[in-house]
Design a protein around this motif. Structure first.
Motif, PDB file in Angstrom:
ATOM      1  N   PHE A 566       0.827  -1.211  -0.057  1.00 33.23           N
ATOM      2  CA  PHE A 566      -0.087   0.047  -0.075  1.00 33.23           C
ATOM      3  C   PHE A 566       0.798   1.262   0.017  1.00 33.23           C
ATOM      4  N   SER A 567       0.244   2.413  -0.253  1.00 31.27           N
ATOM      5  CA  SER A 567       1.085   3.505  -0.414  1.00 31.27           C
ATOM      6  C   SER A 567       1.389   3.963   1.127  1.00 31.27           C
ATOM      7  N   GLU A 568       2.437   4.892   1.153  1.00 24.34           N
ATOM      8  CA  GLU A 568       2.987   5.412   2.470  1.00 24.34           C
ATOM      9  C   GLU A 568       1.529   5.824   3.510  1.00 24.34           C
ATOM     10  N   GLU A 569       0.764   6.778   2.783  1.00 26.49           N
ATOM     11  CA  GLU A 569      -0.193   7.414   3.399  1.00 26.49           C
ATOM     12  C   GLU A 569      -1.239   6.220   4.039  1.00 26.49           C
ATOM     13  N   SER A 570      -1.709   5.213   3.250  1.00 30.04           N
ATOM     14  CA  SER A 570      -2.589   4.387   3.622  1.00 30.04           C
ATOM     15  C   SER A 570      -2.074   3.093   4.154  1.00 30.04           C
ATOM     16  N   GLY A 571      -0.788   2.730   4.074  1.00 31.14           N
ATOM     17  CA  GLY A 571      -0.164   1.798   5.113  1.00 31.14           C
ATOM     18  C   GLY A 571      -0.593   1.506   6.291  1.00 31.14           C
ATOM     19  N   GLU A 572      -0.422   2.622   7.037  1.00 29.28           N
ATOM     20  CA  GLU A 572      -0.864   2.895   8.533  1.00 29.28           C
ATOM     21  C   GLU A 572      -2.168   2.490   8.801  1.00 29.28           C
ATOM     22  N   ARG A 573      -3.182   2.839   8.069  1.00 28.71           N
ATOM     23  CA  ARG A 573      -4.580   2.726   8.088  1.00 28.71           C
ATOM     24  C   ARG A 573      -4.767   1.180   7.763  1.00 28.71           C
ATOM     25  N   GLN A 574      -4.090   0.670   6.672  1.00 24.90           N
ATOM     26  CA  GLN A 574      -4.377  -0.868   6.440  1.00 24.90           C
ATOM     27  C   GLN A 574      -3.773  -1.866   7.478  1.00 24.90           C
ATOM     28  N   LYS A 575      -3.200  -1.487   8.589  1.00 21.62           N
ATOM     29  CA  LYS A 575      -2.807  -2.397   9.649  1.00 21.62           C
ATOM     30  C   LYS A 575      -3.859  -3.169  10.272  1.00 21.62           C
ATOM     31  N   GLY A 576      -3.824  -4.337  10.351  1.00 24.59           N
ATOM     32  CA  GLY A 576      -4.817  -5.127  10.977  1.00 24.59           C
ATOM     33  C   GLY A 576      -5.860  -5.706  10.193  1.00 24.59           C
ATOM     34  N   VAL A 577      -6.233  -5.119   8.792  1.00 21.39           N
ATOM     35  CA  VAL A 577      -7.066  -5.622   8.238  1.00 21.39           C
ATOM     36  C   VAL A 577      -6.560  -6.166   6.612  1.00 21.39           C
ATOM     37  N   SER A 578      -5.327  -6.348   6.544  1.00 23.18           N
ATOM     38  CA  SER A 578      -4.745  -7.147   5.215  1.00 23.18           C
ATOM     39  C   SER A 578      -4.030  -8.333   5.843  1.00 23.18           C
ATOM     40  N   PRO A 579      -4.116  -9.316   4.885  1.00 24.11           N
ATOM     41  CA  PRO A 579      -3.499 -10.449   5.070  1.00 24.11           C
ATOM     42  C   PRO A 579      -2.049 -10.277   4.994  1.00 24.11           C
ATOM     43  N   GLU A 580      -1.059 -11.159   5.747  1.00 21.30           N
ATOM     44  CA  GLU A 580       0.287 -11.152   5.404  1.00 21.30           C
ATOM     45  C   GLU A 580       0.636 -11.210   4.193  1.00 21.30           C
ATOM     46  N   LEU A 581       0.140 -12.241   3.361  1.00 21.08           N
ATOM     47  CA  LEU A 581       0.458 -12.733   2.353  1.00 21.08           C
ATOM     48  C   LEU A 581      -0.855 -12.764   1.298  1.00 21.08           C
ATOM     49  N   GLU A 582      -0.281 -12.906   0.001  1.00 17.79           N
ATOM     50  CA  GLU A 582      -1.198 -12.675  -1.130  1.00 17.79           C
ATOM     51  C   GLU A 582      -0.633 -13.782  -2.185  1.00 17.79           C
ATOM     52  N   LEU A 583      -1.465 -14.390  -2.921  1.00 15.82           N
ATOM     53  CA  LEU A 583      -0.960 -15.067  -3.959  1.00 15.82           C
ATOM     54  C   LEU A 583      -0.832 -14.586  -5.282  1.00 15.82           C
ATOM     55  N   VAL A 584       0.353 -14.503  -6.103  1.00 11.98           N
ATOM     56  CA  VAL A 584       0.658 -13.949  -7.244  1.00 11.98           C
ATOM     57  C   VAL A 584       0.849 -15.293  -8.324  1.00 11.98           C
ATOM     58  N   THR A 585      -0.071 -15.143  -9.403  1.00  4.54           N
ATOM     59  CA  THR A 585       0.506 -16.400 -10.147  1.00  4.54           C
ATOM     60  C   THR A 585       0.536 -15.962 -11.809  1.00  4.54           C
ATOM     61  N   THR A 586       1.099 -16.534 -12.571  1.00  2.92           N
ATOM     62  CA  THR A 586       1.318 -16.352 -14.001  1.00  2.92           C
ATOM     63  C   THR A 586      -0.407 -16.442 -14.628  1.00  2.92           C
ATOM     64  N   SER A 587      -0.639 -16.020 -15.701  1.00  5.27           N
ATOM     65  CA  SER A 587      -1.992 -16.086 -16.284  1.00  5.27           C
ATOM     66  C   SER A 587      -1.813 -15.675 -17.735  1.00  5.27           C
ATOM     67  N   GLY A 588      -2.898 -16.259 -18.542  1.00  5.17           N
ATOM     68  CA  GLY A 588      -2.882 -16.147 -19.842  1.00  5.17           C
ATOM     69  C   GLY A 588      -2.057 -16.949 -21.042  1.00  5.17           C
ATOM     70  N   PRO A 589      -2.233 -16.927 -22.019  1.00  5.07           N
ATOM     71  CA  PRO A 589      -1.796 -17.861 -23.090  1.00  5.07           C
ATOM     72  C   PRO A 589      -0.317 -17.501 -23.203  1.00  5.07           C
ATOM     73  N   SER A 590       0.413 -18.564 -24.059  1.00  2.00           N
ATOM     74  CA  SER A 590       1.638 -18.525 -24.416  1.00  2.00           C
ATOM     75  C   SER A 590       2.088 -17.957 -25.413  1.00  2.00           C
ATOM     76  N   ASN A 591       1.262 -17.760 -26.511  1.00  2.94           N
ATOM     77  CA  ASN A 591       1.630 -17.470 -27.908  1.00  2.94           C
ATOM     78  C   ASN A 591       0.964 -15.900 -28.285  1.00  2.94           C
ATOM     79  N   THR A 592       0.221 -15.218 -27.284  1.00  2.00           N
ATOM     80  CA  THR A 592      -0.115 -14.004 -27.665  1.00  2.00           C
ATOM     81  C   THR A 592      -0.079 -13.139 -26.471  1.00  2.00           C
ATOM     82  N   SER A 593       0.084 -11.912 -26.442  1.00  2.00           N
ATOM     83  CA  SER A 593       0.134 -10.899 -25.309  1.00  2.00           C
ATOM     84  C   SER A 593      -1.347 -10.838 -24.939  1.00  2.00           C
ATOM     85  N   GLU A 594      -2.243 -11.076 -25.450  1.00  3.57           N
ATOM     86  CA  GLU A 594      -3.748 -10.652 -25.128  1.00  3.57           C
ATOM     87  C   GLU A 594      -4.271 -11.568 -24.086  1.00  3.57           C
ATOM     88  N   ASP A 595      -4.793 -10.917 -23.087  1.00  5.54           N
ATOM     89  CA  ASP A 595      -4.889 -11.699 -21.819  1.00  5.54           C
ATOM     90  C   ASP A 595      -3.799 -12.121 -20.820  1.00  5.54           C
TER      91      ASP A 595
END
Length: 1456
Positions: A566-595
């Motif tokens: 989160f941005s610096e100004e909102s980081g303090e407000r988000q304490k206690g209501v955000s998960p420690e971690l989130e999943l980030v995954t690859t997505s989309g086709p391998s032969n074109t940039s669309e999606d």
């Protein structure tokens, strides 16, 4: 310990689709198959603002959310705003129902039966193992039902020379006369369906029934329904008063006995079938079969007789005589033709798709075609191909769909998602040529990669499903059209009706020439289109527009975990209501940039906090939007100008708060100011607050009385609670609900009272409630039905636009009563057995006392009910929510049974089990906290469950209701909140007394089990890793570019071919999680691509032994097939730099530490004890980073063929080979060496593998190329392991999805001393998640792990161990569900999970089964009586099974 496999999220990749009237004769349904999930959609039109007429809109939320959210009083403001922008009616998909299947769908076809329960058509679905299921919609139960199951898995149908696992192909005759299933290579199963002319014939009776019952009989027309259909027939045919008897069973079936034959029986010349289909315009069912009598491939084209080897034959079937007649044959077709597509009139015939050409074959066998690239001349000598080789198209894997009403034009999608128009030049009724036109308005990819299915929806709309990209609803128009597309379609329909008589005579002539069959009405429309062909051709080019999407999160090629930023100004407000971690995954086709891009997936809702303050005494809160009478009557001026105050009137005005024994009210503005100097009384604990009288009166319910205020909090009315008979003070109010203009009170003695606001004097008056006067009630609510589902409860509707108010009451005995508030004399619906929570809830019929006692004994304690509209801005529908004493929620969807026009409720699946936390801790008053309906939070109409496990119940147009946990601690109370600073947000107080004003997270969508956001990168993402020190993601991307063949001396050999081969060119990018944009990149060589990216803790000093986290990259360098592949090992550091102006996120940069080129591709890397392990070709090499920034090899190990995976756990390493299963080895430093501990001796194509520690035992989870999961164990003490040299096989399981990645993660124990970083990938820390080396051995024992699996189809799954006792109980539960419950499509879940193509375990004990978490979770949806029965057979109570299921059904980790 035993293992359990649970799918956490449903697959998102669309594999098949079908458009048909399914739920009724007039409905427009779209059936979508996502591997093992069947979804039924309908379409609706939705007014929205579109930015451009482009297909490439950004996210689905750009359309879904871009609506003017206004209340009813603001409709004029909405009209003004909408006039300023381009408003169009777009088509949206709305989910009707979805069903997980115990099988992988391989085909869908529509079948028009003589009669179905819904009046619509039936669907025939084929599955992977030579099965077909015929299904229809049952309006009496509002669900899908199976008519029959046909299976062809007998040994006599399989050839010993044909390999197992060949795909099946399902085709159906356009006239629904029969369907054909091709399986086991060249075997055909024909299923004839009854026709009108069969009604007088005795076909299918007598001998046919004997054949079907003769299990051991050796006849050609063996029917597969011998064992599987009998039970299904009883279920289906035995409904209502219809009895199934032996005498009528055969006659009532909608099909004749099926028969199996080899394609060579149709014609001796046919062998090696490539594709087949049924053709249009024939009197009898007629096949078009594409086959290859002589095999060839590209390298043999120069040999004599190996160039044009494909043949095409048209064969008509006589179903009654089981005979076939060849009509025409075409030989010498190009070798790369791979598919035959039937063409409807006016074109007719069939279209053959080849990799380099398109060929049309008409009904006389005449061929015309077009070459689409320069290779066509080299690969075929086929005559009659027009030359359009300058298009340079590659048609392998392409799909075509007809554009309805456009004179036979077809839209073809290439494997990269590019769209071209295929047109036909007509000479009368004959096709004289094929022409391909590129779409100038859509030069790139229209959709994301290869199209798996394309169907027309009518009204110039298409549904396009992709394997790796998003599925889309497209609508087209022609350039230069003046009228809206919708109006044009309507006029065409009218014209068609006028021309019926003209084309009736033409139909008769066509019947004589070509045969009528089932295509008569289809030909009428097509001839009309053909007549209009000339004017269609004169219109402008096609313009396509995306109306809706089904987001595809996959394929999950790589998964990592990172911290939300989160941005610096909102980081303090988000304490206690955000998960420690989130999943980030690859997505989309391998032969074109669309999606293409990354998906951010969160298990819980992390709200965006706008403001917060401490208010420890606050126990509950409500927001109120009140209006004065003046504003209410004159919100709009005479001149049509909006009143200045009306915008503010939509904002919330007051915040009511209840403390322990008193109440307060605050005025909502930029801050919350306590209101003083009004008639508001603070005494008493507030139970409910609401507005009535069209917002002009505020109702405050306290335990002793009801207070009514005007919009300025001046007291208007007081209603004390007193006993009418004695005049004394009566029972106090226990619960209350407000629904303008009604107020419902439930008192402590169980009595109920209803008050209504008089619109004239704006005062509450009690309604006459004689019917409910003498009953005792537990809970209740009032629902305003604006027409629709509940309207048929009563007599004919006088004014369908008027709201009808319904009173729902839950009796203390657990019964449900529904009253129409306009007539409270008798209940409109009564279900005394409501608390038994039957899957299908009907109105009561007179029952015997024994039945009542049985129901009473097996009921759930329901403490609250709520009926509310749920959905988004596209579509909303009511749901009845029942809340049990342990906070489990049950969802019921109301519907009207068509036969009796009676109201019924069907249970919607909800596998969520609530937390066992009893209270919210110290400082929180122990009070009842009701469900809260919120009508507009970021466009969602949802329900909130407060308590220790706070959750939103969210439904979108494309999903069923889902429970999404609110991140953070327990919540005391929540209310919607709308102000200038918080647009359509909410306000809540948690168990620590902190009040927060929040918004839903931006751009996140909640139509799955987990919330997600998809970010497009415009390049294919191959791999990714999180870099914790700098809080950035490092991703490996690639783009296609022409391949230059470099010689050994460095010279590049130029090729003058127009259609150049292409290669992936790789880039390493830094991705900022603040903006999800690339802030830096490192370009590799033009023929180099990064295969794997990891964050590894490396030892950077030999003296101090200091370790530092660095980014390690393994690459592959491709120089053509004449040269061996090479690879590179890169080590990068992410440093901090001065950011670009106005882009603070660009303060990170990649710095290359070292690079080493090696022989063989670097296919896997991991960290081990501060060293870098890399798999290069067949060799494993461990390197250390020297102080001069060079890599020094210190140990090696030779593997078999190609290393596909390398994982580390505390110096122990698991290797997976592409063909030779897994090896288990260790690395030691003094001296440096690699030691092989054990290996699996089976032949196994390892895709991914991972450790699964369980106490003192070490298991390995291995996934092969056949989607099988194997559980192996390293156990040196086992007698058959040869002192650990062989790994012991413990279990096998078929997942149903192509699993591409496995990640071991810790399960959060109740008290964990591990740091948050320990949840990240093992390589990113020291050596493993248990790297802390805690001296207390017992605390290490408490840490449990699970394996998170990511699939190619976009679903996430969990594999974990469970205690032996829980396994045995749940195994019994699973067996009861498999044997005793009905399964969609009649499939067998036990057979579905059996391992495919496995030769058996060598050197192991008897392998146990892996529990199917999705199957076991069906126990949650059973009726209470059935739950008790199943639990008793498992030797445990209902609560015991519920406790066992808690860890099986859901992923309970605190850091996600």
């Amino acid at each position: 310990m035993p293992e359990v496999y649970t799918e956490l999220t449903a697959p998102t990749s669309v594999s098949f689709s079908l458009k048909l009237p399914f739920t009724s004769a007039t409905s427009e349904n779209v059936l979508v198959a996502k591997t093992s999930l069947l979804q039924i959609f309908t379409t609706t039109t939705y007014e929205t603002e579109l930015s451009s007429a482009s297909v490439n809109t950004k996210q689905p939320s750009d359309i879904d959310r871009r609506t003017l959210d206004v209340d009813e009083e603001q409709t004029f403001a909405a009209d003004i705003a909408l006039q300023r922008s381009q408003v169009e009616s777009v088509t949206k998909l709305v989910l009707v129902a979805e069903y997980p299947l115990s099988g992988s769908v391989t085909g869908l076809q529509r079948i028009k039966l003589l009669s179905t329960r819904s009046g619509g058509e039936a669907v025939l679905a084929s599955f992977k193992d030579a099965k077909c299921s015929l299904m229809e919609w049952d309006p009496e139960t509002n669900s899908i039902t199976t008519i029959s199951l046909h299976y062809y898995e007998r040994e006599e149908f399989c050839s010993p020379v044909v390999p197992d696992g060949l795909p099946t192909e399902l085709v159906a005759d356009p006239g629904s006369r029969c369907a054909a299933l091709r399986f086991a290579g060249d075997m055909l199963a024909i299923i004839p369906f009854r026709q009108r002319e069969d009604e007088e014939l005795s076909l299918g009776r007598g001998d046919g029934d004997e054949i079907m019952g003769d299990e051991d009989g050796d006849n050609d027309d063996w029917d597969p329904e011998m064992a599987g259909t009998a039970r299904g027939e009883d279920t289906i045919m035995g409904e209502g008063d219809v009895k199934t008897t032996d005498g009528t069973e055969g006659k009532d079936r909608p099909y004749h006995p099926s028969f199996v034959l080899s394609v060579s029986q149709l014609d001796d010349a046919i062998s090696h079938v490539i594709s087949l289909t049924f053709l249009h315009e024939y009197r009898e069912p007629t096949f078009g079969i594409l086959y290859s009598p002589r095999r060839t491939w590209t390298g043999l084209l120069a040999a004599e007789g190996r160039k044009d080897t494909i043949s095409y034959i048209v064969i008509t079937l006589d179903l009654e005589q089981k005979a076939s007649t060849p009509i025409l044959s075409v030989s010498g077709l190009p070798y790369d033709v791979f598919k035959v597509v039937p063409l409807a009139p006016p074109i007719g015939g069939s279209l053959l798709l080849g990799g380099n050409e398109l060929i049309h074959v008409d009904q006389a066998g005449k061929t015309t075609g077009v070459a689409v690239n320069p290779f066509c001349r080299r690969s075929t000598g086929f005559a009659g191909l027009a030359d359009q080789s300058d298009l340079c198209l590659e048609l392998e894997g392409s799909q075509v769909v007809e554009l309805e009403g456009e004179g036979g034009d077809m839209l073809l999608f290439t494997k990269r998602g590019e769209g071209v128009i295929v047109g036909f030049k007509m000479d009368g009724r004959n096709v004289s040529g094929v022409k391909i036109t590129k779409l100038n308005n859509h030069p790139g990819s229209m959709v994301g990669g290869r199209v798996s299915t394309a169907v027309g929806l009518g009204g110039r709309r298409l549904f396009i499903g992709c394997i790796e990209g998003d599925a889309r609803v497209l609508k087209w128009r022609r350039k230069g059209e003046r009228k809206k597309a919708g109006e044009g379609i309507k006029e065409e329909v009218l014209e068609n009706e006028d021309e019926d008589d003209v084309y009736g005579a033409l139909e008769d002539m066509d019947d004589d020439l070509y045969g009528g069959g089932g295509d008569a009405n289809f030909r009428k429309d097509s001839l009309t289109n053909g007549r209009r062909n000339s004017e269609t051709k004169s219109q402008g080019e096609y313009i396509f527009q995306t109306h809706d999407r089904l987001t595809n999160l996959g394929p999950f090629r790589d998964i990592t975990l990172g911290k939300p930023t989160f941005s610096e100004e909102s980081g303090e407000r988000q304490k206690g209501v955000s998960p420690e971690l989130e999943l980030v995954t690859t997505s989309g086709p391998s032969n074109t940039s669309e999606d293409s891009g990354v998906s951010i997936i969160r298990k819980s809702i992390s709200p965006t906090i706008v403001g917060r303050f401490d208010f420890p005494q606050c126990q509950a809160l409500w927001t109120v939007r009140a209006r004065s009478a003046k504003t209410s009557n004159a919100a709009v001026g005479l001149g049509g100008e909006e009143d200045d105050r009306s915008v503010e009137e939509t904002f919330d005005r007051f915040l009511f708060v209840t403390k322990n024994d008193e109440s307060q009210v605050f005025r909502v503005g930029d801050t919350f100011e306590e209101v003083r100097g009004t008639d508001f009384e603070s005494e008493g604990e507030t139970i409910e607050v609401g507005v009535v009288g069209n917002g002009m009166r505020i109702v405050q319910v306290v335990s002793e009385q009801v207070r009514v205020y005007d919009c300025d909090l001046q007291l208007s009315q007081i209603i004390p609670m007193f006993d009418e008979e004695t005049g004394e003070e009566g029972p106090s109010v226990h619960r209350a609900r407000v629904c303008d203009p009604y107020v419902l009170l439930i008192k402590v003695d169980g009595s109920a009272a209803v008050y209504r606001m008089d619109s004239a004097n704006l005062e509450l008056a009690e309604e006459r409630t004689d019917a409910i006067k003498f009953n005792k009630y537990q809970s209740g609510c009032i629902y305003a039905s604006a027409g629709g589902t509940f309207i048929l409860l009563d007599a004919p509707v006088e004014n369908p636009k008027k709201d009808y108010y319904l009173l729902f009451l839950l009796t203390t005995e657990g019964g449900l009563q529904i009253y129409d508030l306009s007539n409270l004399a008798t209940p409109s619906f009564t279900a005394e057995s409501f608390s038994t929570l039957y899957p299908l809830l009907r109105a009561d019929k007179p029952a015997s006392p024994t039945t009542n006692r049985e129901k009473h004994r097996s009921k759930q304690l329901i403490i609250e009910i709520l009926v509310a509209d749920m959905g988004d801005s596209v579509f909303k529908e009511p749901y009845l929510i029942a809340r049990s004493s342990n906070n489990d929620l049950t969802f019921y969807k109301p519907f009207i049974a068509s036969s009796s026009s009676t109201l019924r409720f069907i249970k919607s699946p909800n596998p969520h089990l609530a937390s066992d936390e009893p209270n919210l801790g110290a400082g929180t008053k122990n009070m009842f906290r009701p469900l809260t309906a919120v009508h507009n939070i970021a466009g969602y109409s949802a329900v909130f469950l407060p308590g220790a496990d706070p959750s939103f119940v969210i439904k979108t147009a494309k999903s069923n209701p889902r429970i999404h946990k609110l991140a953070g601690s327990g919540v005391r109370s929540l209310s919607s909140f709308h102000s200038a600073g918080a647009d359509r947000g909410f306000v809540y107080v948690d168990n620590l007394g902190i009040v927060r004003v929040a918004l839903m997270p931006a751009e996140f969508t909640f139509d799955g089990n987990w919330g997600y956001k998809k970010v497009t990168i415009d390049e294919h993402v191959q791999s990714l890793a999180y870099f914790p020190p700098m809080n950035v993601y490092v991703i490996s991307t690639s783009k296609r570019q022409p391949f230059d063949l470099a010689e050994e001396d460095g010279n590049i050999a130029k090729d003058d071919t127009t259609l150049q081969p292409e290669i992936d060119s790789g880039t390493l990018k830094l991705l900022s999680p603040q903006t999800w944009t690339a802030v830096d990149e490192y370009k590799f060589a033009h023929n180099e691509i990064a295969l794997v990216v990891k964050t590894i803790s490396l030892e950077v000093s030999e003296h101090t032994k200091e370790r530092k986290q660095l980014v390690s990259v393994g690459t592959a360098i491709f120089r053509g097939e004449d040269h061996s592949a090479r690879g590179g090992i890169y080590v990068f550091e992410v440093i901090e730099v001065v950011p670009e102006p106005n882009r603070p996120e660009t303060n990170r940069k990649l710095k290359l530490v070292t690079r080493e080129e090696v022989k063989g591709t670097v296919s896997a890397i991991c960290g081990v004890n501060g060293y870098l392990l890399a798999a290069q070709g067949q060799k494993i090499m461990v390197r250390g980073l020297k102080e001069d920034q060079s890599l020094l090899p210190v140990a090696f190990l030779d593997m078999c063929l190609y290393v596909s995976v390398a994982k580390n756990l505390d110096g122990m390493i698991l290797f997976g080979d592409f063909m030779k299963s897994v090896w288990f080895a260790g690395f030691s430093e003094e001296p440096y060496k690699m030691t092989l501990f054990g290996k699996d001796t089976q032949k196994l194509e390892v895709i991914s593998a991972e450790f699964l520690p369980d106490g003192n035992q070490l298991y390995f989870v291995v996934v092969d190329a056949e989607s099988n999961i194997h559980i192996l164990q390293y156990d040196p003490e086992h007698p058959k392991s040869l002192a650990g040299q062989r790994l012991i096989r413990r279990a096998d399981f078929f997942s149903g999805h192509e699993i591409s990645t496995l990640t071991m993660l810790p399960l959060s124990p109740a008290l964990s001393s591990a740091s948050p970083n320990s949840h990240l990938h093992p390589d990113a820390i020291d050596t493993s998640p248990s790297h802390h080396h805690n001296p207390h051995h017992q605390s290490q024992q408490q840490q449990e792990y699970f394996v998170l699996a990511g699939t190619q189809t976009g679903s996430l799954a969990m594999i974990r161990t469970i205690p032996e006792t829980a396994y045995r109980r749940l195994n019994i539960v699973q067996g009861q569900i498999v044997n005793g419950e009905e399964h969609v499509a009649g499939l067998n879940p036990r057979e579905y999970r059996a391992v495919v193509n496995y030769s058996g375990g060598v050197g192991g004990d008897t392998m146990r089964g892996v529990l199917d978490g999705g199957l076991v979770s069906r126990w949650i949806g059973l009726a209470e009586g059935r739950k008790g029965e199943v639990s008793a057979k498992a030797g445990c109570g209902v609560q015991g099974i519920r406790g066992d299921l808690k860890g099986v059904v859901e992923l309970e980790v605190g850091y996600l």
